[in-house]
Design an enzyme around this catalytic site. Structure first.
Site, PDB file in Angstrom:
ATOM      1  N   SER A  60     -10.841   8.520 -53.366  1.00 42.27           N
ATOM      2  CA  SER A  60     -11.895   8.131 -52.418  1.00 42.27           C
ATOM      3  C   SER A  60     -13.196   7.478 -53.254  1.00 42.27           C
ATOM      4  CB  SER A  60     -12.253   9.344 -51.754  1.00 42.27           C
ATOM      5  OG  SER A  60     -13.410  10.056 -52.487  1.00 42.27           O
ATOM      6  N   ASP A  61     -13.839   6.854 -52.387  1.00 39.74           N
ATOM      7  CA  ASP A  61     -15.212   6.394 -52.973  1.00 39.74           C
ATOM      8  C   ASP A  61     -16.051   7.675 -52.962  1.00 39.74           C
ATOM      9  OD1 ASP A  61     -17.277   4.593 -53.730  1.00 39.74           O
ATOM     10  OD2 ASP A  61     -16.823   3.148 -52.471  1.00 39.74           O
ATOM     11  N   TRP A  62     -17.134   7.597 -53.922  1.00 38.06           N
ATOM     12  CA  TRP A  62     -17.968   8.508 -54.169  1.00 38.06           C
ATOM     13  C   TRP A  62     -18.909   9.369 -53.196  1.00 38.06           C
ATOM     14  CZ3 TRP A  62     -14.568   7.736 -57.527  1.00 38.06           C
ATOM     15  CH2 TRP A  62     -14.789   8.018 -59.001  1.00 38.06           C
TER      16      TRP A  62
END
Ligand SMILES: *[C@@H]1O[C@H](CO)[C@@H](O)[C@H](O)[C@H]1NC(C)=O
Ligand SMILES: *[C@@H]1O[C@H](CO)[C@@H](O)[C@H](O)[C@H]1NC(C)=O
Ligand SMILES: *[C@@H]1O[C@H](CO)[C@@H](O)[C@H](O)[C@H]1NC(C)=O
Ligand SMILES: *[C@@H]1O[C@H](CO)[C@@H](O)[C@H](O)[C@H]1NC(C)=O
Ligand SMILES: *[C@@H]1O[C@H](CO)[C@@H](O)[C@H](O)[C@H]1NC(C)=O
Ligand SMILES: *[C@@H]1O[C@H](CO)[C@@H](O)[C@H](O)[C@H]1NC(C)=O
Ligand SMILES: *[C@@H]1O[C@H](CO)[C@@H](O)[C@H](O)[C@H]1NC(C)=O
Length: 617
Positions: free
Chosen positions: A322-324
């Site tokens: 996933s993105d941060w």
């Protein structure tokens, strides 16, 4: 130098001697066994806590003098995240200011990992580090690495061979300091010109991006994926370009992606090419899709996007990270950043973690919350077999990268490889070549360097002119023969320590700035303008008034002057990777998801003159 080898040897001897905590005879440590067997053996030995640790991938910084970072009020210590949270995936945050120390630090974190019960090695990843962008959230300036134009500049050169060469060089420099994961390429399509992240894309055209991403992946992976490779994270699935009103989904006002042109599939084209070329990891974007067949929740929480579309329809078999920061609220560069749980803000942290796993994501980026995973399993909300699916993928990557068999790097080699003259020269050549010449009235470029002239300069340090003794520098434009102007593309400054790095808003210069520029054009007979196009600027007045106009995508002052004066035959070879629109209004009237649809653009995708050439493309 020799003492670093001695250090590595001592470290190794130590690890062999301390057999109490590492059992070197476990089958998963046996390099002669096949990877499937090694994975199953290791998995069977992992506790729930050790399993949960694999699912978090968070930032790590280098401590003082290359030591492990101690804990603080804002971060857990490196010793804690490796030794007690059992995490083994980190992205290196911050500039690399000292290659030698970075290499030493890398061996220290691997030693710390080897000292844990199972000794699972670290996989260290990074945002791009080979160009000019300096933004905690998207990339770091090259410093000692070879310095190249941004990926837009590579796209301007239309050359898969060059993209592959860039990626091979970046791979060698990454590996030299222990970086084995690239949190790139970014293959979003720049169909909405106001979006602040266009500078690290490959432009507006799906088929060009699709062609180049294949070369990009090949360069980082090598012909086959293995212990010589750097793994890649292709992003941001399913294409982050169509941002509503051009805002960015790091921020609460930019949650939405829209498809008013019903053009969702266009944005998938580069991702299909990446999958066919062996994409290893994929990152969904923060945004949520509005008005499509999919649920209006952020892509990382979106089962329709990850499981049905990416893994199902597109047949993707790799890792999804996933993105941060989708779960935990945090501070970045002093700015409060709520978790990017767009569309599911109402869920608790635990429920968000479950929702992400249920969507089909393997790993939580920008999080260190293994305790949530433990709780999910202990309370029966997620079955342990679900973790196994993701952990197998993540461990396979480590085994294939050869990290279990030799996690350490040779520190002396790091000094020799990073920033070696050959790599540096290739990067500089690409910076020069990527220049895109949009106007060259009376063939004014290249300027002859032996003609004495009075110059007015702006946007770069005039000390660089000392290489050109025929030039006399003036402080004011009034008596100058020629103006050399390096401009930033227009944007509207945003507040906040983190947000301020994102160039957003209008693509036109404001009235004051236009008047200021006009005063220079009126005062100086010849003006050479270089505009750094991190977004497709609306600059018809520059096209009108400048004698020569160059677009650039990340270049040093030396590269600029070499191109302007044709030093050693340097000349612009770029072609625009997007259209340049007529006005902000034309952009507002165009559809976020549709390429090449602004009215009467000033320059077109593919435009780019050569010296001595009258018409472009
Ligand atoms: C090390 O692993 C081997 C193989 O699994 C096992 O037979 C042996 O007992 C282990 N030794 C220790 C000290 O744990
Ligand atoms: C940094 O580490 C080196 C050895 O690794 C040591 O010689 C030096 O004194 C250290 N410097 C500081 C400021 O701690
Ligand atoms: C350390 O990690 C725990 C989760 O394991 C988290 O709750 C805590 O906020 C972290 N501390 C800092 C300072 O980041
Ligand atoms: C996003 O779309 C939703 C649904 O159409 C709308 O209610 C909301 O105002 C839009 N903008 C933001 C920033 O959420
Ligand atoms: C400058 O160089 C050009 C090309 O090398 C040459 O033709 C010209 O005569 C030179 N002019 C002066 C003033 O030296
Ligand atoms: C320009 O470069 C010179 C030489 O590197 C340096 O001394 C000077 O401080 C720089 N000036 C500015 C304004 O950055
Ligand atoms: C106009 O643009 C300039 C340069 O970008 C900026 O410094 C200035 O603050 C802007 N003025 C207004 C009124 O927005």
């Amino acid at each position: 130098m020799g003492n670093h080898k001695a250090f590595a040897a001592a470290v190794l001897a130590l690890s062999l001697a301390t057999g109490s905590c590492t059992n070197t005879t476990f089958p998963y440590k046996d390099a002669t066994l096949c990877i499937d067997a090694r994975i199953e053996d290791l998995l069977s030995r992992m506790t729930l806590e050790e399993s949960a640790g694999q699912l978090s991938h968070n930032s790590l910084t280098i401590g003082p003098n290359g030591t492990l970072t101690p804990g603080s009020s804002t971060s857990n210590s490196t010793d804690n995240v490796i030794g007690e949270k059992f995490m083994t995936h980190f992205n290196l945050r911050g500039d690399i200011e000292d290659v030698h120390l970075t290499a030493q630090w890398y061996n220290r974190i691997q030693q710390r990992a080897l000292d844990t019960r199972l000794g699972i090695p670290i996989t260290l990843s990074t945002d791009p580090r080979h160009a000019f962008t300096e933004n905690l959230g998207t990339g770091f300036a090259a410093n000692d690495f070879s310095q190249w134009p941004e990926s837009l500049g590579l796209a301007a050169l239309r050359s898969p061979e060059l993209v592959k060469q860039f990626a091979e060089v970046a791979r060698e420099e990454y590996k030299a300091v222990g970086l084995r994961g690239a949190l790139h390429p970014q293959i979003d399509l720049s169909t909405e010109y106001r979006w602040s992240r266009i500078g690290n894309t490959m432009g507006e055209d799906a088929s060009l991006t699709a062609e180049l991403v294949v070369a990009y992946l090949k360069g980082f992976h090598g012909e086959t994926f293995g212990k010589h490779s750097v793994t890649t994270v292709t992003k941001h699935f399913p294409g982050g370009g169509p941002m509503e009103n051009g805002e960015d989904s790091h921020f609460t006002y930019g949650k939405n992606q829209t498809y008013p042109g019903d053009n969702f599939d266009y944005h998938l084209i580069p991702f299909k090419a990446a999958i066919a070329a062996g994409a290893r990891q994929m990152m969904p974007y923060y945004s949520r899709p509005i008005g499509t067949e999919y649920e209006e929740v952020a892509f990382g929480f979106n089962k329709g996007i990850i499981t049905d579309l990416l893994r199902g329809e597109l047949g993707y078999k790799g890792i999804v990270v996933s993105d941060w920061g989708l779960i935990t609220d945090t501070y970045i560069a002093g700015q409060y950043m709520p978790a990017r749980a767009w569309g599911v803000e109402y869920l608790s942290e635990l429920e968000r973690a479950k929702r992400i796993l249920d969507a089909g994501v393997d790993q939580f980026g920008g999080e260190e919350r293994p305790e949530l995973v433990v709780e999910l399993v202990e309370t029966g909300l997620v079955i342990e077999e679900r973790l196994g699916i993701s952990i197998r993928r993540l461990l396979r990557e480590k085994f294939e990268l050869g990290l279990f068999d030799n996690p350490f790097i040779d520190i002396d080699q790091a000094d020799k490889i990073v920033g070696n003259p050959y790599f540096v020269r290739l990067g500089k050549e690409a910076q020069r070549a990527a220049y895109t010449l949009l106007k060259n009235e009376d063939d004014i470029l290249p300027l002859r360097s032996n003609v004495s002239r009075k110059v007015f300069v702006e946007g770069f340090n005039a000390t660089y002119l000392s290489a050109l003794p025929s030039l006399t520098l003036l402080d004011e434009p009034s008596d100058a023969d020629i103006a050399l102007l390096r401009l930033q593309a227009p944007y509207e400054p945003r507040p906040g320590g983190f947000e301020a790095n994102y160039h957003a808003g209008s693509l036109e210069y404001n009235v004051t700035e236009k008047a200021r520029q006009k005063a220079i054009f009126d005062a100086v007979p010849i003006s050479i303008v270089d505009i750094y196009l991190d977004r497709p600027a609306a600059i018809p007045e520059l096209a009108e008034q400048a004698t020569a106009l160059l677009g650039s995508f990340g270049s040093s002052p030396e590269a600029f002057l070499d191109v302007v004066f044709g030093v050693d035959g340097a000349e612009p070879k770029g072609r625009l990777p997007f259209d340049l629109p007529r006005s902000l209004q034309a952009v507002e009237d165009s559809k976020e998801d549709v390429p090449f649809d602004t009215e009467n653009p000033v320059f077109r995708f593919g435009d780019g003159l050569r010296y001595g050439e009258k018409c472009s493309s």
